[in-house]
Design an enzyme around this catalytic site. Structure first.
Site, PDB file in Angstrom:
ATOM      1  N   GLY A  14     -11.732 -13.700  -1.608  1.00  0.00           N
ATOM      2  CA  GLY A  14     -10.262 -13.562   0.097  1.00  0.00           C
ATOM      3  C   GLY A  14     -10.822 -12.518   0.667  1.00  0.00           C
ATOM      4  O   GLY A  14     -10.669 -11.514   1.634  1.00  0.00           O
ATOM      5  N   SER A 149      -3.556  -1.489  -5.826  1.00  0.00           N
ATOM      6  CA  SER A 149      -3.228  -0.909  -4.503  1.00  0.00           C
ATOM      7  C   SER A 149      -2.521   0.049  -4.714  1.00  0.00           C
ATOM      8  O   SER A 149      -1.945   0.587  -6.501  1.00  0.00           O
ATOM      9  CB  SER A 149      -1.665  -2.199  -4.064  1.00  0.00           C
ATOM     10  OG  SER A 149      -0.781  -1.478  -3.094  1.00  0.00           O
ATOM     11  N   TYR A 162       4.703  -8.326  -5.437  1.00  0.00           N
ATOM     12  CA  TYR A 162       3.312  -7.656  -5.178  1.00  0.00           C
ATOM     13  C   TYR A 162       3.753  -6.547  -5.845  1.00  0.00           C
ATOM     14  O   TYR A 162       2.614  -6.501  -6.710  1.00  0.00           O
ATOM     15  CB  TYR A 162       3.447  -7.082  -3.695  1.00  0.00           C
ATOM     16  CG  TYR A 162       2.297  -6.519  -3.121  1.00  0.00           C
ATOM     17  CD1 TYR A 162       1.390  -8.000  -2.411  1.00  0.00           C
ATOM     18  CD2 TYR A 162       2.426  -4.741  -2.825  1.00  0.00           C
ATOM     19  CE1 TYR A 162      -0.100  -6.594  -2.852  1.00  0.00           C
ATOM     20  CE2 TYR A 162       1.312  -5.384  -2.869  1.00  0.00           C
ATOM     21  CZ  TYR A 162      -0.114  -5.535  -2.359  1.00  0.00           C
ATOM     22  OH  TYR A 162      -0.729  -4.802  -1.794  1.00  0.00           O
ATOM     23  N   LYS A 166       0.815  -5.863  -9.075  1.00  0.00           N
ATOM     24  CA  LYS A 166      -0.337  -5.294  -8.708  1.00  0.00           C
ATOM     25  C   LYS A 166      -0.533  -4.124 -10.034  1.00  0.00           C
ATOM     26  O   LYS A 166      -1.615  -3.350 -10.729  1.00  0.00           O
ATOM     27  CB  LYS A 166      -0.666  -4.090  -7.766  1.00  0.00           C
ATOM     28  CG  LYS A 166      -0.402  -4.844  -6.346  1.00  0.00           C
ATOM     29  CD  LYS A 166      -2.334  -5.603  -6.017  1.00  0.00           C
ATOM     30  CE  LYS A 166      -2.408  -6.318  -5.496  1.00  0.00           C
ATOM     31  NZ  LYS A 166      -3.758  -7.006  -5.006  1.00  0.00           N
TER      32      LYS A 166
END
Length: 267
Positions: A14, A149, A162, A166
């Site tokens: 990414g 994160s 999400y 994480k």
């Protein structure tokens, strides 16, 4: 900067977006002498531009496409990186989806939950496994760094998939560290707070409206007042943590989930 990573090869998933977190990580390692592999879902003009900027810093660079939700492509990414540079010494799981923001009761399981988990968590597993196999075969140890994160430590609304992915990434980090330590491979996670990259910009737009701010600027200003350091995170903050974790100084550090949040996240 020093050339402490001269002769080493780093792969960052990414990493093909301009001003993205992955680019920031590669820029730091390029400045310290590493060979760099730019990888993203596809390789086009933007991704080649990121690679060319790194070459301008003196790095040798390869560009390799990879959909991390496909285990075969993850293996191919590692294999092609080894073919290009002889080894993979540092692997950073940075690819992620963070823009699917929706109330918990409205999340579409197949299309949204599965896609986020497939990229953020399964993708990190596939790449960790492929990278670790190459590192074990080479016999020189290695570094695997997972970009988690603040959402790996704290829950946030409208981000169920999400946040779950994480948190799971930290579990993957710890389990991998236990198994790979005997091979001289460390596995750690870096947990940034909000970083205003392209992905972060989409979150800014969404949450500024959700929370009733008149503008994105007002939302960011309010966010900054809650941070002891008085600002959101920058890609260079995360990149600096990655560089330390990849260095010889951090050889005895593994299985950790390190906050890089300006004091916003303290557990």
């Amino acid at each position: 900067m020093s050339g402490r990573f001269t002769g080493k090869t780093i792969v960052v998933t990414g990493s093909g977006k301009e001003k993205g977190l992955g680019q920031g990580i590669l820029q730091r390692f390029a400045d310290e002498g590493a060979n760099c592999v730019v990888s993203d879902l596809s390789i086009g003009d933007q991704e080649e531009g990121v690679a060319e900027e790194l070459r301008g810093r003196g790095a040798k660079v390869a560009t390799i496409s990879c959909d991390v939700s496909d285990s075969a492509q993850c293996q191919a990414l590692v294999d092609q990186s080894v073919d290009a540079f002889g080894a993979v010494d540092i692997f950073v799981n940075n690819a992620g989806i963070g823009f699917m923001m929706k109330p918990l009761l409205e999340v579409d399981t197949a299309k949204e939950w599965d896609q986020v988990i497939g990229v953020n968590l399964s993708g990190a597993f596939y790449c960790t496994q492929a990278a670790a196999k190459a590192m074990v075969a080479a016999g020189n140890g290695g570094r695997i760094i997972n970009i988690a994160s603040q959402a790996a430590k704290t829950g946030f609304p409208h981000l169920a998939a999400y946040v779950s992915s994480k948190h799971g990434m930290v579990g993957l980090t710890r389990a991998s560290a236990v198994e790979l330590g005997g091979h001289g491979i460390t596995v750690n996670a870096v947990c940034p707070n909000h970083v205003t990259t392209g992905l972060g910009a989409q979150q800014n737009e969404y949450f500024s409206k959700l929370l009733g701010f008149d503008s994105v600027e007002a939302y960011l200003a309010n966010m900054s007042t809650k941070n002891p350091m008085g600002r959101p995170g920058l890609p260079s903050d995360t990149a600096a943590a990655c560089a330390w974790l990849a260095s010889d100084d951090a050889f005895y550090v593994t299985g950790e989930a390190i906050n890089v949040s300006g004091g916003e996240e303290m557990h």
